[in-house]
Design a protein around this motif. Structure first.
Motif, PDB file in Angstrom:
ATOM      1  N   SER A  77      94.320   0.467  90.552  1.00 26.08           N
ATOM      2  CA  SER A  77      93.329  -0.379  89.775  1.00 26.08           C
ATOM      3  C   SER A  77      91.938  -0.334  90.044  1.00 26.08           C
ATOM      4  O   SER A  77      91.769  -0.384  91.289  1.00 26.08           O
ATOM      5  CB  SER A  77      93.852  -1.789  89.477  1.00 26.08           C
ATOM      6  N   ASP A  78      91.189  -0.346  89.083  1.00 28.87           N
ATOM      7  CA  ASP A  78      89.539  -0.685  89.568  1.00 28.87           C
ATOM      8  C   ASP A  78      89.018  -2.143  89.149  1.00 28.87           C
ATOM      9  O   ASP A  78      90.078  -2.697  88.392  1.00 28.87           O
ATOM     10  CB  ASP A  78      88.715   0.597  88.803  1.00 28.87           C
ATOM     11  N   VAL A  85      90.721   1.293  84.855  1.00 33.35           N
ATOM     12  CA  VAL A  85      92.076   2.021  85.258  1.00 33.35           C
ATOM     13  C   VAL A  85      93.042   0.559  85.697  1.00 33.35           C
ATOM     14  O   VAL A  85      92.484  -0.323  86.400  1.00 33.35           O
ATOM     15  CB  VAL A  85      91.881   2.562  86.576  1.00 33.35           C
ATOM     16  N   VAL A 102      97.825   2.141  87.364  1.00 28.69           N
ATOM     17  CA  VAL A 102      98.317   3.610  87.135  1.00 28.69           C
ATOM     18  C   VAL A 102      99.100   4.170  88.359  1.00 28.69           C
ATOM     19  O   VAL A 102      98.723   3.886  89.590  1.00 28.69           O
ATOM     20  CB  VAL A 102      96.986   4.396  87.039  1.00 28.69           C
ATOM     21  N   GLY A 129      90.362   6.201  80.763  1.00 26.91           N
ATOM     22  CA  GLY A 129      90.548   6.088  82.196  1.00 26.91           C
ATOM     23  C   GLY A 129      90.851   7.211  82.734  1.00 26.91           C
ATOM     24  O   GLY A 129      91.074   7.139  84.085  1.00 26.91           O
ATOM     25  N   ARG A 130      90.832   8.321  82.391  1.00 29.84           N
ATOM     26  CA  ARG A 130      91.424   9.718  83.002  1.00 29.84           C
ATOM     27  C   ARG A 130      90.354   9.940  84.100  1.00 29.84           C
ATOM     28  O   ARG A 130      90.910  10.007  85.077  1.00 29.84           O
ATOM     29  CB  ARG A 130      91.499  10.814  82.196  1.00 29.84           C
ATOM     30  N   THR A 166      90.269   7.207  86.811  1.00 37.56           N
ATOM     31  CA  THR A 166      91.467   7.231  88.072  1.00 37.56           C
ATOM     32  C   THR A 166      91.272   8.420  89.128  1.00 37.56           C
ATOM     33  O   THR A 166      91.289   8.304  90.244  1.00 37.56           O
ATOM     34  CB  THR A 166      92.695   7.603  87.117  1.00 37.56           C
ATOM     35  N   ALA A 225      88.753   1.484  94.424  1.00 33.98           N
ATOM     36  CA  ALA A 225      89.870   0.602  93.963  1.00 33.98           C
ATOM     37  C   ALA A 225      89.978  -0.683  94.352  1.00 33.98           C
ATOM     38  O   ALA A 225      89.542  -1.198  95.654  1.00 33.98           O
ATOM     39  CB  ALA A 225      91.066   1.338  94.222  1.00 33.98           C
TER      40      ALA A 225
END
Length: 496
Positions: A263-264, A269, A272, A291-292, A295, A305
């Motif tokens: 996660s950010d 994100v 994931v 979010g691609r 990530t 992150a």
């Protein structure tokens, strides 16, 4: 509206245009295609008066123009919406639209009539359906809205012909729809559009006739509806590309990269998790902003992150910066090659060797040998490795970014939109390189907005929606059911 006949142009010994032709009708949406380096931009720059032709004729509304200049092109109503937007970011929308032609209350004292300026700008914005305010500062606009400002600029010149050069490169599907509506509205008003793009879907959806160039020469002008995609590709590259996606079966090994609950801090994100194996090409689909890319930037350490773990070859790695990622055998080919992937003012040779400068004193012979090897290996079209990388076409710049990372011999290759803005021939070459990496047992991750591309080159596809993975596609199970696969991906991408 106009014709360009037997246009010739050389830069020193390089013959760029050889009897090039283009004819556009009034109110026509005319598609214009050619591989990178085919001479499209040179021909358009001659039409816009930015370059002088060496030979040939330009006939505009029945009148021959012996020498086209930028001022004359503007007077005739020729406008250019460039791929690289040309706006004054710190000025307002209205000031950009009428730049150099501001209405004054008193020009001697420099007093601008802002009421009139905003009214005129608002009228133009309404005409094309742009939902921005005339007094908004351009730097705060989205890329799509900046493009609408460029179109408004063209309309203030009473444009009869507007050249659109790769206008959708940085746009979402929704923004592309808006742009197409605007181009069709312009057609209704009798404005001709020259639409340059490498995206076949857009050509078939928008174009009426198409002109194709190859190696500086005119190849053909045809009605778009009379051609198939394969016929256009054959004319573009001078040969059949029987298999655009050269996917070969690879021996997929054990899990090499594992991401858990990543996660950010900004919520793009959200927890994931996925695994990628040796010899596997893993795709990432989803709408723009899903979010691609975010990530992949977390995995590469370009962004931080706030939670989650990354494992490479079953060992947890702490990635806080790109240096940490590179040390862990991870490399990232960024979506924006010009701003994030290359140093444009440095040479091709310098860019290829950027990732592998280990010694304080540089061995120039070694650097030259390395550059020569990769120029041949990835087929970079250049006659001098010491030329600035900015001198190359988009496809060849992308190959330099690729060569830069191949020079590291990493194990995990992350590609973010690897074929954005490049021609079909260069795409085929990049697919071959990706295929070759997988055959070597490397782990390859690919983000692409083109679903057929992902289905053509990937083994599995992870689909993102609002920062989460909402579905997975095993490509082999959809081998003869591409339409079903595309529908399922869109279902996951919209969470419907």
């Amino acid at each position: 509206m106009f014709s360009m006949e037997n246009i010739e142009k050389s830069f020193g010994p390089v013959h760029v245009l050889k009897k090039a032709n283009l004819e556009v009708k009034k109110g026509e949406i005319h598609a214009f295609m050619g591989e990178n380096g085919a001479g499209k931009s040179t021909l358009m720059n001659i039409l816009a008066g930015l370059l002088e032709k060496d030979a040939g004729k330009i006939i505009f509304e029945g009148r021959e123009i012996p020498k086209m200049t930028a001022n004359l092109a503007t007077e005739l109503g020729i406008a250019f919406v460039h791929q690289e937007l040309n706006l004054a970011e710190d000025l307002s929308v209205a000031e950009n639209v009428f730049i150099g032609r501001l209405p004054y209350k008193n020009q001697l004292l420099g007093l601008v009539d802002y009421k009139k300026l905003y009214e005129q700008t608002q009228s133009l914005l309404n005409m094309i359906g742009a939902k921005v305010s005339p007094n908004e500062i351009v730097s705060k606009l989205s890329t799509a809205n900046k493009q609408l400002v460029e179109i408004c600029k063209a309309l203030t010149l009473n444009a009869k012909v507007i050249i659109f050069d790769e206008p959708t490169t940085a746009l979402s599907d929704k923004d592309v729809e808006v742009l197409f509506i605007i181009i069709r509205r312009l057609k209704e008003k009798g404005v001709s559009s020259i639409y340059i793009s490498h995206r076949m879907k857009e050509i078939f959806e928008l174009g009426e006739r198409i002109t194709i160039m190859r190696d500086g020469e005119y190849i053909a002008t045809e009605k778009v509806k009379s051609l198939s995609e394969d016929e256009i590709i054959s004319m573009l590259v001078g040969r059949e590309i029987k298999d655009l996606y050269p996917k070969e079966p690879t021996e997929i090994g054990s899990t090499y990269l594992e991401v858990k609950d990543l996660s950010d801090k900004v919520g793009k994100v959200k927890n994931v998790s996925f695994q990628a194996r040796r010899g596997e090409v893993l795709g990432f689909a989803g709408l723009v902003g899903s979010g691609r890319t975010e990530t992949l930037r977390l995995i590469f350490g370009a962004d931080r992150a706030v939670s989650g773990k990354i494992f490479v070859n079953q060992k947890e790695v702490k990635i806080k910066s790109p240096n940490d990622a590179i040390s862990s055998g991870i490399c990232l080919l960024t979506e924006d090659r010009k701003r994030q992937g290359l140093l444009l003012n440095l040479s091709i040779k310098d860019n290829i060797n950027l990732t592998n400068l280990k010694n304080f004193v540089l061995n120039q012979k070694s650097l030259t040998d390395t550059s020569n090897r990769f120029i041949k290996e990835v087929n970079i079209k250049t006659n001098n490795m010491n030329n600035p990388v900015s001198s190359l076409s988009g496809g060849n710049q992308q190959k330099v970014v690729l060569a830069k990372w191949l020079n590291t011999d990493n194990e995990i290759y992350i590609f973010d939109e690897p074929t954005k803005g490049i021609d079909v021939g260069a795409k085929s070459e990049i697919y071959n390189i990706i295929n070759h990496l997988a055959l070597q047992g490397k782990t390859v991750l690919i983000v692409s907005s083109e679903i057929p591309e992902l289905l053509g080159i990937c083994d599995r596809i992870q689909v993102f929606h609002e920062g989460k993975i909402t579905g997975e596609i095993d490509v082999s199970s959809f081998e003869s059911k591409q339409d079903e696969a595309q529908e399922l991906i869109m279902k996951y991408a919209t969470a419907s």
